[in-house]
Write a protein that holds these residues in place. Structure first.
Motif, PDB file in Angstrom:
ATOM      1  N   VAL A  76      28.931  36.275  30.504  1.00  0.00           N
ATOM      2  CA  VAL A  76      30.058  35.494  31.022  1.00  0.00           C
ATOM      3  C   VAL A  76      31.363  36.261  30.835  1.00  0.00           C
ATOM      4  O   VAL A  76      32.208  36.308  31.735  1.00  0.00           O
ATOM      5  CB  VAL A  76      30.108  34.107  30.354  1.00  0.00           C
ATOM      6  N   MET A  77      31.523  36.890  29.685  1.00  0.00           N
ATOM      7  CA  MET A  77      32.750  37.639  29.426  1.00  0.00           C
ATOM      8  C   MET A  77      32.869  38.825  30.381  1.00  0.00           C
ATOM      9  O   MET A  77      33.974  39.138  30.850  1.00  0.00           O
ATOM     10  CB  MET A  77      32.787  38.100  27.977  1.00  0.00           C
ATOM     11  N   SER A  78      31.765  39.479  30.694  1.00  0.00           N
ATOM     12  CA  SER A  78      31.829  40.607  31.635  1.00  0.00           C
ATOM     13  C   SER A  78      32.243  40.125  33.016  1.00  0.00           C
ATOM     14  O   SER A  78      33.009  40.805  33.708  1.00  0.00           O
ATOM     15  CB  SER A  78      30.491  41.338  31.690  1.00  0.00           C
ATOM     16  N   TRP A  79      31.767  38.953  33.429  1.00  0.00           N
ATOM     17  CA  TRP A  79      32.196  38.401  34.716  1.00  0.00           C
ATOM     18  C   TRP A  79      33.686  38.098  34.698  1.00  0.00           C
ATOM     19  O   TRP A  79      34.394  38.402  35.656  1.00  0.00           O
ATOM     20  CB  TRP A  79      31.431  37.133  35.044  1.00  0.00           C
ATOM     21  N   LEU A  80      34.148  37.479  33.613  1.00  0.00           N
ATOM     22  CA  LEU A  80      35.558  37.123  33.524  1.00  0.00           C
ATOM     23  C   LEU A  80      36.452  38.355  33.505  1.00  0.00           C
ATOM     24  O   LEU A  80      37.554  38.339  34.075  1.00  0.00           O
ATOM     25  CB  LEU A  80      35.808  36.258  32.286  1.00  0.00           C
ATOM     26  N   ILE A  81      35.984  39.418  32.885  1.00  0.00           N
ATOM     27  CA  ILE A  81      36.755  40.666  32.879  1.00  0.00           C
ATOM     28  C   ILE A  81      36.750  41.298  34.266  1.00  0.00           C
ATOM     29  O   ILE A  81      37.788  41.744  34.762  1.00  0.00           O
ATOM     30  CB  ILE A  81      36.213  41.637  31.803  1.00  0.00           C
ATOM     31  N   ASN A  82      35.589  41.315  34.926  1.00  0.00           N
ATOM     32  CA  ASN A  82      35.506  41.919  36.260  1.00  0.00           C
ATOM     33  C   ASN A  82      36.314  41.159  37.303  1.00  0.00           C
ATOM     34  O   ASN A  82      36.847  41.757  38.242  1.00  0.00           O
ATOM     35  CB  ASN A  82      34.056  42.038  36.709  1.00  0.00           C
ATOM     36  N   PHE A  83      36.403  39.839  37.159  1.00  0.00           N
ATOM     37  CA  PHE A  83      37.192  39.038  38.093  1.00  0.00           C
ATOM     38  C   PHE A  83      38.640  38.876  37.630  1.00  0.00           C
ATOM     39  O   PHE A  83      39.384  38.073  38.163  1.00  0.00           O
ATOM     40  CB  PHE A  83      36.546  37.668  38.313  1.00  0.00           C
ATOM     41  N   GLN A  84      39.014  39.637  36.615  1.00  0.00           N
ATOM     42  CA  GLN A  84      40.371  39.719  36.082  1.00  0.00           C
ATOM     43  C   GLN A  84      40.916  38.378  35.603  1.00  0.00           C
ATOM     44  O   GLN A  84      42.104  38.102  35.698  1.00  0.00           O
ATOM     45  CB  GLN A  84      41.307  40.351  37.108  1.00  0.00           C
ATOM     46  N   VAL A  85      40.014  37.551  35.075  1.00  0.00           N
ATOM     47  CA  VAL A  85      40.437  36.326  34.414  1.00  0.00           C
ATOM     48  C   VAL A  85      40.847  36.665  32.983  1.00  0.00           C
ATOM     49  O   VAL A  85      41.823  36.138  32.459  1.00  0.00           O
ATOM     50  CB  VAL A  85      39.311  35.268  34.435  1.00  0.00           C
ATOM     51  N   LEU A  86      40.089  37.565  32.364  1.00  0.00           N
ATOM     52  CA  LEU A  86      40.418  38.082  31.040  1.00  0.00           C
ATOM     53  C   LEU A  86      40.923  39.508  31.178  1.00  0.00           C
ATOM     54  O   LEU A  86      40.467  40.253  32.044  1.00  0.00           O
ATOM     55  CB  LEU A  86      39.196  38.060  30.122  1.00  0.00           C
ATOM     56  N   ASN A  87      41.834  39.876  30.291  1.00  0.00           N
ATOM     57  CA  ASN A  87      42.434  41.201  30.328  1.00  0.00           C
ATOM     58  C   ASN A  87      42.079  41.932  29.040  1.00  0.00           C
ATOM     59  O   ASN A  87      42.322  41.424  27.947  1.00  0.00           O
ATOM     60  CB  ASN A  87      43.949  41.066  30.473  1.00  0.00           C
ATOM     61  N   LEU A  88      41.524  43.122  29.153  1.00  0.00           N
ATOM     62  CA  LEU A  88      41.143  43.896  27.970  1.00  0.00           C
ATOM     63  C   LEU A  88      42.344  44.434  27.206  1.00  0.00           C
ATOM     64  O   LEU A  88      42.186  44.965  26.117  1.00  0.00           O
ATOM     65  CB  LEU A  88      40.222  45.051  28.367  1.00  0.00           C
ATOM     66  N   VAL A 140      40.726  39.748  23.048  1.00  0.00           N
ATOM     67  CA  VAL A 140      39.700  39.965  24.074  1.00  0.00           C
ATOM     68  C   VAL A 140      39.057  41.333  23.879  1.00  0.00           C
ATOM     69  O   VAL A 140      37.830  41.471  23.947  1.00  0.00           O
ATOM     70  CB  VAL A 140      40.306  39.832  25.488  1.00  0.00           C
ATOM     71  N   ALA A 141      39.867  42.351  23.608  1.00  0.00           N
ATOM     72  CA  ALA A 141      39.341  43.706  23.404  1.00  0.00           C
ATOM     73  C   ALA A 141      38.447  43.769  22.167  1.00  0.00           C
ATOM     74  O   ALA A 141      37.405  44.435  22.194  1.00  0.00           O
ATOM     75  CB  ALA A 141      40.488  44.695  23.280  1.00  0.00           C
ATOM     76  N   GLN A 142      38.817  43.065  21.101  1.00  0.00           N
ATOM     77  CA  GLN A 142      37.989  43.067  19.891  1.00  0.00           C
ATOM     78  C   GLN A 142      36.656  42.374  20.122  1.00  0.00           C
ATOM     79  O   GLN A 142      35.606  42.864  19.701  1.00  0.00           O
ATOM     80  CB  GLN A 142      38.722  42.390  18.732  1.00  0.00           C
ATOM     81  N   ILE A 143      36.698  41.221  20.771  1.00  0.00           N
ATOM     82  CA  ILE A 143      35.446  40.499  21.051  1.00  0.00           C
ATOM     83  C   ILE A 143      34.558  41.320  21.968  1.00  0.00           C
ATOM     84  O   ILE A 143      33.353  41.453  21.736  1.00  0.00           O
ATOM     85  CB  ILE A 143      35.752  39.114  21.655  1.00  0.00           C
ATOM     86  N   TRP A 144      35.139  41.896  23.013  1.00  0.00           N
ATOM     87  CA  TRP A 144      34.370  42.714  23.957  1.00  0.00           C
ATOM     88  C   TRP A 144      33.765  43.937  23.269  1.00  0.00           C
ATOM     89  O   TRP A 144      32.598  44.260  23.480  1.00  0.00           O
ATOM     90  CB  TRP A 144      35.262  43.120  25.118  1.00  0.00           C
ATOM     91  N   GLY A 145      34.549  44.588  22.438  1.00  0.00           N
ATOM     92  CA  GLY A 145      34.032  45.750  21.706  1.00  0.00           C
ATOM     93  C   GLY A 145      32.917  45.371  20.747  1.00  0.00           C
ATOM     94  O   GLY A 145      31.922  46.092  20.617  1.00  0.00           O
TER      95      GLY A 145
END
Length: 95
Positions: A24-36, A41-46
């Motif tokens: 879900v987070m990868s979708w939100l990042i790809n659709f630019q809902v979340l910003n790295l 967000v960057a810590q959770i993604w990492g």
């Protein structure tokens, strides 16, 4: 021994949740809902990438190149579900 089965199922449930969160987070990042660029967000993604990359890497090496479509999470989800079915169907071995 039944508690061992319950612990294994709990571990599979936690991994399932982490995988779904990553997807879900990868979708939100790809659709630019979340910003790295946001630190949280960057810590959770990492952290999610660090946890799941050792699982995804061998599967990605076996799968054919599909361009921008990553099928490794789907394969892992199916594998976890299959393990869960196997454990539940063989619950009598844990009793």
């Amino acid at each position: 021994m039944l508690s061992l089965l319950q612990i294994l199922l709990l571990i599979l449930d936690v991994v399932w949740f982490v995988l779904i969160a990553h997807i879900v987070m990868s979708w939100l990042i790809n659709f630019q809902v979340l910003n790295l660029r946001q630190p949280l967000v960057a810590q959770i993604w990492g952290g999610l990438n660090a946890l799941l990359e050792p699982i995804y890497a061998p599967i990605r090496r076996m799968l054919p190149n599909t361009g921008g479509l990553d099928l490794a999470p789907l394969i892992v989800l199916i594998g976890i579900y299959a393990l869960r079915i196997i454990l539940i169907n063989n619950a009598s071995a844990f009793a």
